[in-house]
Structures are given as structure tokens and as C-alpha cells.
Design a protein around this motif. Structure first.
Motif, mmCIF file in Angstrom:
data_model
loop_
_atom_site.group_PDB
_atom_site.id
_atom_site.type_symbol
_atom_site.label_atom_id
_atom_site.label_comp_id
_atom_site.label_asym_id
_atom_site.label_seq_id
_atom_site.Cartn_x
_atom_site.Cartn_y
_atom_site.Cartn_z
ATOM 1 N N ALA A 131 -6.908 39.915 -3.696
ATOM 2 C CA ALA A 131 -7.375 39.352 -2.426
ATOM 3 C C ALA A 131 -6.236 39.381 -1.419
ATOM 4 O O ALA A 131 -5.081 39.624 -1.781
ATOM 5 C CB ALA A 131 -7.837 37.908 -2.606
ATOM 6 N N VAL A 132 -6.569 39.114 -0.171
ATOM 7 C CA VAL A 132 -5.555 38.787 0.822
ATOM 8 C C VAL A 132 -5.363 37.282 0.770
ATOM 9 O O VAL A 132 -6.334 36.528 0.835
ATOM 10 C CB VAL A 132 -5.979 39.233 2.228
ATOM 11 N N TYR A 133 -4.107 36.871 0.633
ATOM 12 C CA TYR A 133 -3.782 35.457 0.522
ATOM 13 C C TYR A 133 -3.214 34.964 1.848
ATOM 14 O O TYR A 133 -2.322 35.592 2.431
ATOM 15 C CB TYR A 133 -2.776 35.229 -0.604
ATOM 16 N N TYR A 134 -3.739 33.817 2.282
ATOM 17 C CA TYR A 134 -3.320 33.220 3.541
ATOM 18 C C TYR A 134 -2.816 31.815 3.307
ATOM 19 O O TYR A 134 -3.408 31.062 2.518
ATOM 20 C CB TYR A 134 -4.488 33.104 4.511
ATOM 21 N N CYS A 135 -1.766 31.433 4.006
ATOM 22 C CA CYS A 135 -1.430 30.017 4.047
ATOM 23 C C CYS A 135 -2.054 29.433 5.307
ATOM 24 O O CYS A 135 -2.275 30.139 6.301
ATOM 25 C CB CYS A 135 0.078 29.776 4.017
ATOM 26 N N ALA A 136 -2.373 28.159 5.233
ATOM 27 C CA ALA A 136 -3.069 27.516 6.331
ATOM 28 C C ALA A 136 -2.547 26.110 6.537
ATOM 29 O O ALA A 136 -2.194 25.410 5.577
ATOM 30 C CB ALA A 136 -4.569 27.487 6.059
ATOM 31 N N LYS A 137 -2.546 25.688 7.763
ATOM 32 C CA LYS A 137 -2.118 24.339 8.136
ATOM 33 C C LYS A 137 -3.312 23.411 7.993
ATOM 34 O O LYS A 137 -4.357 23.618 8.611
ATOM 35 C CB LYS A 137 -1.618 24.365 9.588
ATOM 36 N N GLY A 138 -3.143 22.394 7.163
ATOM 37 C CA GLY A 138 -4.223 21.446 6.953
ATOM 38 C C GLY A 138 -4.671 21.445 5.504
ATOM 39 O O GLY A 138 -4.165 22.177 4.659
ATOM 40 N N GLY A 139 -5.630 20.569 5.212
ATOM 41 C CA GLY A 139 -6.104 20.395 3.858
ATOM 42 C C GLY A 139 -7.310 21.248 3.512
ATOM 43 O O GLY A 139 -7.752 22.077 4.311
ATOM 44 N N LYS A 140 -7.848 21.011 2.324
ATOM 45 C CA LYS A 140 -8.925 21.833 1.770
ATOM 46 C C LYS A 140 -10.122 21.911 2.710
ATOM 47 O O LYS A 140 -10.730 22.977 2.868
ATOM 48 C CB LYS A 140 -9.342 21.259 0.419
ATOM 49 N N PHE A 141 -10.465 20.790 3.340
ATOM 50 C CA PHE A 141 -11.667 20.768 4.173
ATOM 51 C C PHE A 141 -11.339 20.731 5.658
ATOM 52 O O PHE A 141 -12.243 20.607 6.486
ATOM 53 C CB PHE A 141 -12.529 19.565 3.798
ATOM 54 N N SER A 142 -10.064 20.826 5.986
ATOM 55 C CA SER A 142 -9.686 20.671 7.389
ATOM 56 C C SER A 142 -8.675 21.686 7.872
ATOM 57 O O SER A 142 -8.137 21.535 8.958
ATOM 58 C CB SER A 142 -9.106 19.267 7.611
ATOM 59 N N TYR A 143 -8.430 22.742 7.056
ATOM 60 C CA TYR A 143 -7.388 23.664 7.490
ATOM 61 C C TYR A 143 -7.847 24.437 8.707
ATOM 62 O O TYR A 143 -9.039 24.678 8.911
ATOM 63 C CB TYR A 143 -6.963 24.594 6.365
ATOM 64 N N GLY A 144 -6.854 24.822 9.523
ATOM 65 C CA GLY A 144 -7.160 25.545 10.744
ATOM 66 C C GLY A 144 -6.358 26.825 10.829
ATOM 67 O O GLY A 144 -6.723 27.853 10.263
ATOM 68 N N ASN A 145 -5.213 26.763 11.492
ATOM 69 C CA ASN A 145 -4.400 27.964 11.686
ATOM 70 C C ASN A 145 -4.075 28.638 10.357
ATOM 71 O O ASN A 145 -3.744 27.978 9.373
ATOM 72 C CB ASN A 145 -3.082 27.598 12.376
ATOM 73 N N ARG A 146 -4.189 29.950 10.350
ATOM 74 C CA ARG A 146 -3.804 30.763 9.206
ATOM 75 C C ARG A 146 -2.830 31.831 9.642
ATOM 76 O O ARG A 146 -2.798 32.206 10.818
ATOM 77 C CB ARG A 146 -5.023 31.460 8.592
ATOM 78 N N GLY A 147 -2.066 32.333 8.679
ATOM 79 C CA GLY A 147 -1.182 33.451 8.969
ATOM 80 C C GLY A 147 -1.934 34.767 8.925
ATOM 81 O O GLY A 147 -3.168 34.794 8.880
ATOM 82 N N GLN A 148 -1.170 35.865 8.914
ATOM 83 C CA GLN A 148 -1.793 37.191 8.909
ATOM 84 C C GLN A 148 -2.192 37.629 7.509
ATOM 85 O O GLN A 148 -2.938 38.592 7.337
ATOM 86 C CB GLN A 148 -0.831 38.225 9.522
ATOM 87 N N GLY A 149 -1.690 36.917 6.508
ATOM 88 C CA GLY A 149 -2.052 37.207 5.136
ATOM 89 C C GLY A 149 -1.120 38.191 4.455
ATOM 90 O O GLY A 149 -0.396 38.959 5.106
ATOM 91 N N THR A 150 -1.137 38.157 3.127
ATOM 92 C CA THR A 150 -0.380 39.106 2.320
ATOM 93 C C THR A 150 -1.297 39.608 1.207
ATOM 94 O O THR A 150 -1.996 38.821 0.566
ATOM 95 C CB THR A 150 0.911 38.480 1.768
ATOM 96 N N GLN A 151 -1.307 40.919 0.996
ATOM 97 C CA GLN A 151 -2.227 41.530 0.035
ATOM 98 C C GLN A 151 -1.682 41.388 -1.383
ATOM 99 O O GLN A 151 -0.525 41.740 -1.647
ATOM 100 C CB GLN A 151 -2.424 43.011 0.368
ATOM 101 N N VAL A 152 -2.541 40.924 -2.261
ATOM 102 C CA VAL A 152 -2.230 40.862 -3.689
ATOM 103 C C VAL A 152 -3.256 41.727 -4.413
ATOM 104 O O VAL A 152 -4.461 41.511 -4.265
ATOM 105 C CB VAL A 152 -2.287 39.410 -4.202
ATOM 106 N N THR A 153 -2.761 42.706 -5.168
ATOM 107 C CA THR A 153 -3.642 43.607 -5.903
ATOM 108 C C THR A 153 -3.245 43.595 -7.368
ATOM 109 O O THR A 153 -2.076 43.829 -7.700
ATOM 110 C CB THR A 153 -3.563 45.030 -5.354
ATOM 111 N N ILE A 154 -4.221 43.302 -8.205
ATOM 112 C CA ILE A 154 -3.981 43.258 -9.652
ATOM 113 C C ILE A 154 -4.740 44.421 -10.280
ATOM 114 O O ILE A 154 -5.963 44.463 -10.274
ATOM 115 C CB ILE A 154 -4.450 41.939 -10.261
ATOM 116 N N SER A 155 -3.995 45.346 -10.837
ATOM 117 C CA SER A 155 -4.610 46.540 -11.391
ATOM 118 C C SER A 155 -3.665 47.198 -12.377
ATOM 119 O O SER A 155 -2.443 47.166 -12.191
ATOM 120 C CB SER A 155 -4.950 47.526 -10.272
ATOM 121 N N SER A 156 -4.243 47.788 -13.392
ATOM 122 C CA SER A 156 -3.438 48.543 -14.351
ATOM 123 C C SER A 156 -3.417 50.024 -13.972
ATOM 124 O O SER A 156 -2.774 50.814 -14.654
ATOM 125 C CB SER A 156 -3.984 48.347 -15.764
#
Length: 117
Positions: free
Chosen positions: A92-117
Motif C-alpha cells: 500500500a501507500v502509507y501516509y502519516c496524518a495529524k490527528g486520531g483514528k476518527f479525526s485525522y486531517g492533514n496527510r503527507g504525500q505517502g511512501t510506497q510499500v511493496t511486499i513481493s517475492s
């Protein structure tokens, strides 16, 4: 202006590990709950984990519990996500966000995580 910059993603084999980082600026980082969310290809945003403003309380989605660890360094204004035992379904693309589980708002641009053999 709130800025969140994620890093640390990449391609790893199943069972591998990655540590994501999120550098925060533009707001009083140590005063906010912070959250990681992810978005798999073709899917909506999925909440992954949140951490209290002092780092004492953490919560995790069932899908990552026991494998991922969220942490923060308020002096460095940085949020982390240590990911162990990675599975293809963690891709997935992983994002950090300001705020909690039900209240987050601003997010970053994300970083790609790929799991594959």
C-alpha cells in the motif's frame, strides 16, 4: 503550514521489515495524536495505527497488531512505524496524518510499500 513528509518505503520480500518515518512541521507536533493510514491499490484509506501525543498510548488495526509498532520522538518532531513480518497484503501507500483514528486531517504525500517475492 502543516507539512508531513513520509520516507522509508520500498520493496521487500514477505517476512521482511521496514521502518517508516514521518517528519512533521508547521504545527505543535507534541500536542497532537498522530496516525498512520494506508491505501492499497484500488482500495480506500485504511486506518493502521495511532499514538497519543506523549507516546504512552497506542492502538492498532487487528490486521497489523503484533507485527507493527508505532512510536514518536517529539524532540525530533518525527513519527515512526516499525513494520515486521510483512505480508503481500500490506502492500500500500502509507501516509502519516495529524490527528486520531476518527479525526485525522492533514496527510503527507505517502511512501510506497511493496511486499513481493
Amino acid at each position: 503550514e502543516v507539512q508531513l513528509v513520509e520516507s522509508g518505503g520500498g520493496l521487500v520480500q514477505p517476512g521482511g521489515s521496514l521502518r517508516l518515518s514521518c517528519a512533521a512541521s508547521g504545527f505543535p507536533f507534541g500536542s497532537y495524536v498522530m496516525t498512520w493510514v494506508r491505501q492499497a491499490p484500488g482500495e480506500g484509506l485504511e486506518w493502521v495505527s495511532s499514538i497519543g501525543n506523549k507516546g504512552r498510548s497506542t492502538t492498532y488495526a487487528d490486521s497489523v497488531k503484533g507485527r507493527f509498532t508505532i512510536s514518536r520522538d517529539n524532540a525530533k518532531r518525527t513519527l515512526y512505524l516499525q513494520m515486521n513480518g510483512l505480508k503481500p497484503e500490506d502492500t500500500a501507500v502509507y501516509y502519516c496524518a495529524k490527528g486520531g483514528k476518527f479525526s485525522y486531517g492533514n496527510r503527507g504525500q505517502g511512501t510506497q510499500v511493496t511486499i513481493s517475492s
